[in-house]
Design a protein around this motif. Structure first.
Motif, PDB file in Angstrom:
ATOM      1  N   GLU A  48       0.805  -1.223   0.000  1.00  0.00           N
ATOM      2  CA  GLU A  48       0.000   0.000   0.000  1.00  0.00           C
ATOM      3  C   GLU A  48       0.837   1.271   0.000  1.00  0.00           C
ATOM      4  N   ASP A  49       2.141   1.154   0.216  1.00  0.00           N
ATOM      5  CA  ASP A  49       2.950   2.358   0.395  1.00  0.00           C
ATOM      6  C   ASP A  49       3.527   2.903  -0.903  1.00  0.00           C
ATOM      7  N   LYS A  50       3.115   2.346  -2.037  1.00  0.00           N
ATOM      8  CA  LYS A  50       3.627   2.829  -3.309  1.00  0.00           C
ATOM      9  C   LYS A  50       3.037   4.209  -3.617  1.00  0.00           C
ATOM     10  N   LYS A  51       3.880   5.140  -4.084  1.00  0.00           N
ATOM     11  CA  LYS A  51       3.419   6.521  -4.276  1.00  0.00           C
ATOM     12  C   LYS A  51       2.374   6.646  -5.374  1.00  0.00           C
ATOM     13  N   ASP A  52       2.369   5.729  -6.340  1.00  0.00           N
ATOM     14  CA  ASP A  52       1.401   5.805  -7.428  1.00  0.00           C
ATOM     15  C   ASP A  52       0.224   4.856  -7.227  1.00  0.00           C
ATOM     16  N   LYS A 226      -2.296  17.402  -8.844  1.00  0.00           N
ATOM     17  CA  LYS A 226      -0.946  17.267  -8.310  1.00  0.00           C
ATOM     18  C   LYS A 226      -0.189  16.136  -8.989  1.00  0.00           C
ATOM     19  N   SER A 227      -0.916  15.192  -9.529  1.00  0.00           N
ATOM     20  CA  SER A 227      -0.310  14.103 -10.276  1.00  0.00           C
ATOM     21  C   SER A 227      -1.054  13.964 -11.592  1.00  0.00           C
ATOM     22  N   GLY A 261       9.630  10.472 -22.379  1.00  0.00           N
ATOM     23  CA  GLY A 261      10.556  10.581 -21.249  1.00  0.00           C
ATOM     24  C   GLY A 261       9.752  10.723 -19.972  1.00  0.00           C
ATOM     25  N   ASP A 262       9.074  11.843 -19.815  1.00  0.00           N
ATOM     26  CA  ASP A 262       8.112  12.015 -18.726  1.00  0.00           C
ATOM     27  C   ASP A 262       6.856  11.231 -19.118  1.00  0.00           C
ATOM     28  N   VAL A 263       6.565  10.161 -18.395  1.00  0.00           N
ATOM     29  CA  VAL A 263       5.442   9.298 -18.775  1.00  0.00           C
ATOM     30  C   VAL A 263       4.101   9.871 -18.335  1.00  0.00           C
ATOM     31  N   ARG A 264       4.124  10.973 -17.589  1.00  0.00           N
ATOM     32  CA  ARG A 264       2.869  11.549 -17.118  1.00  0.00           C
ATOM     33  C   ARG A 264       2.190  12.348 -18.232  1.00  0.00           C
ATOM     34  N   GLN A 265       0.879  12.189 -18.318  1.00  0.00           N
ATOM     35  CA  GLN A 265       0.076  12.895 -19.325  1.00  0.00           C
ATOM     36  C   GLN A 265      -0.633  14.064 -18.635  1.00  0.00           C
ATOM     37  N   TRP A 266       0.038  15.212 -18.667  1.00  0.00           N
ATOM     38  CA  TRP A 266      -0.443  16.388 -17.948  1.00  0.00           C
ATOM     39  C   TRP A 266      -1.566  17.090 -18.717  1.00  0.00           C
ATOM     40  N   GLY A 267      -2.355  17.865 -17.981  1.00  0.00           N
ATOM     41  CA  GLY A 267      -3.369  18.718 -18.599  1.00  0.00           C
ATOM     42  C   GLY A 267      -4.711  18.034 -18.724  1.00  0.00           C
TER      43      GLY A 267
END
Length: 293
Positions: A48-52, A226-227, A261-267
């Motif tokens: 449960e302690d995984k940040k994602d 935030k994520s 590179g950055d795997v996050r899909q922002w916006g």
């Protein structure tokens, strides 16, 4: 061993989809064996302690199976592998062809036994998905697509059929599909101002998009806070949606790009049946501008 793929060769994409069919059903079997608890030796071992979000033994076992099966067929010299469970760092994979994998999308739903979990596997060429499968084990279905060839559903009994999004073409007639949670106040305020006919609440991005393919829903929206969601959340669901006649873009209308590179899909991201996609994007952008003042 497949060492190269020519995107101008449809039969090669079909060969890849045949491999994916087998992998998707095998991965589904693994997840269901954990989900149903039929084997006392298969403990979830929830971390449960995984940040994602939480990670279970089912995530890891399915990830291992998918990578093992794909790497046995697709040369690591030509094909890269971007998986939620093995990803590290912020450098793009220096390959034209990259597998983007989420072995268990909807881990929380898996743990909570809602049945709304999925497997996402996509093969991207220079950042855009070309072949994809979304497996929904508890529905005994896989959704499989290749660029330009439409989306097909395959059931456990071998039955197959094509799927297409709905023809509903007014925002007031559309059904939104959303998570039961995972919404900050800004996102909730935006959704509250959009005049959809009704809302469906479903876990897993893959399961959400499948409701659009089944014409139960018409719109799915992602808005980072935030994520942000990751490449593996969207690459496979995007292709099965667009090949079924839908549209999946940023609010700006720009396509999604993967393996940056950055795997996050922002916006803000809009997935819809495509009938009033631009209008939806404009409305969401306008509402956010008003909210943000």
């Amino acid at each position: 061993m497949i060492t190269t793929v020519n995107i101008e060769t449809p039969e090669k994409l079909e060969e890849i989809t045949q491999v994916l069919r087998s992998v998707a059903w095998g991965a589904s079997d693994i997840l269901q064996s954990y989900y149903r608890g039929e084997d006392p030796d298969k403990k979830l071992n929830v971390q449960e302690d995984k940040k994602d979000g939480p990670v279970t033994a089912a995530d890891l076992a399915t990830n291992h199976y998918i990578l093992e099966k794909l790497q046995a067929v697709f040369s690591e010299e030509e094909f890269g592998y971007l998986s939620e469970e093995t990803h590290k760092g912020d450098e793009p994979i220096r390959k034209d062809w990259v597998w983007i994998i989420d072995p268990l999308d909807g881990t929380r739903d898996f743990i909570d036994k809602t049945g709304e979990y999925a497997i996402h596997i996509a093969l991207a060429y220079q950042g855009r998905p070309m072949v994809a499968v979304v497996a929904v084990p508890e529905a005994d279905k896989i959704y499989i697509a290749s660029k330009g060839n439409g989306t097909t559903v395959e059931k456990r009994n071998g039955e197959t059929y094509s799927v297409h999004v709905s023809q509903r073409n007014k925002i007031e007639e559309l059904y939104l599909v959303a998570s039961r949670t995972h919404r900050d106040q800004r996102f909730q305020d935006m959704l509250d101002r959009m005049p959809f006919k009704a809302r469906n609440y479903v876990g897993s991005v893959g399961c959400k998009i499948s409701t659009i393919l089944e014409q139960q829903s018409d719109v799915y929206i992602s808005l980072s806070g935030k994520s942000a969601p990751k490449d593996w959340d969207f690459a496979a669901p995007e292709l099965i949606l667009t090949e079924a006649g839908g549209t999946f873009t940023h609010f700006s209308g720009e396509p999604l790009t993967y393996n940056k590179g950055d795997v996050r899909q922002w916006g803000g991201l809009m997935a819809s049946n495509g009938r009033c996609h631009e209008e939806l994007c404009q409305l969401a952008t306008s509402i956010l501008a008003d909210i943000d003042g």
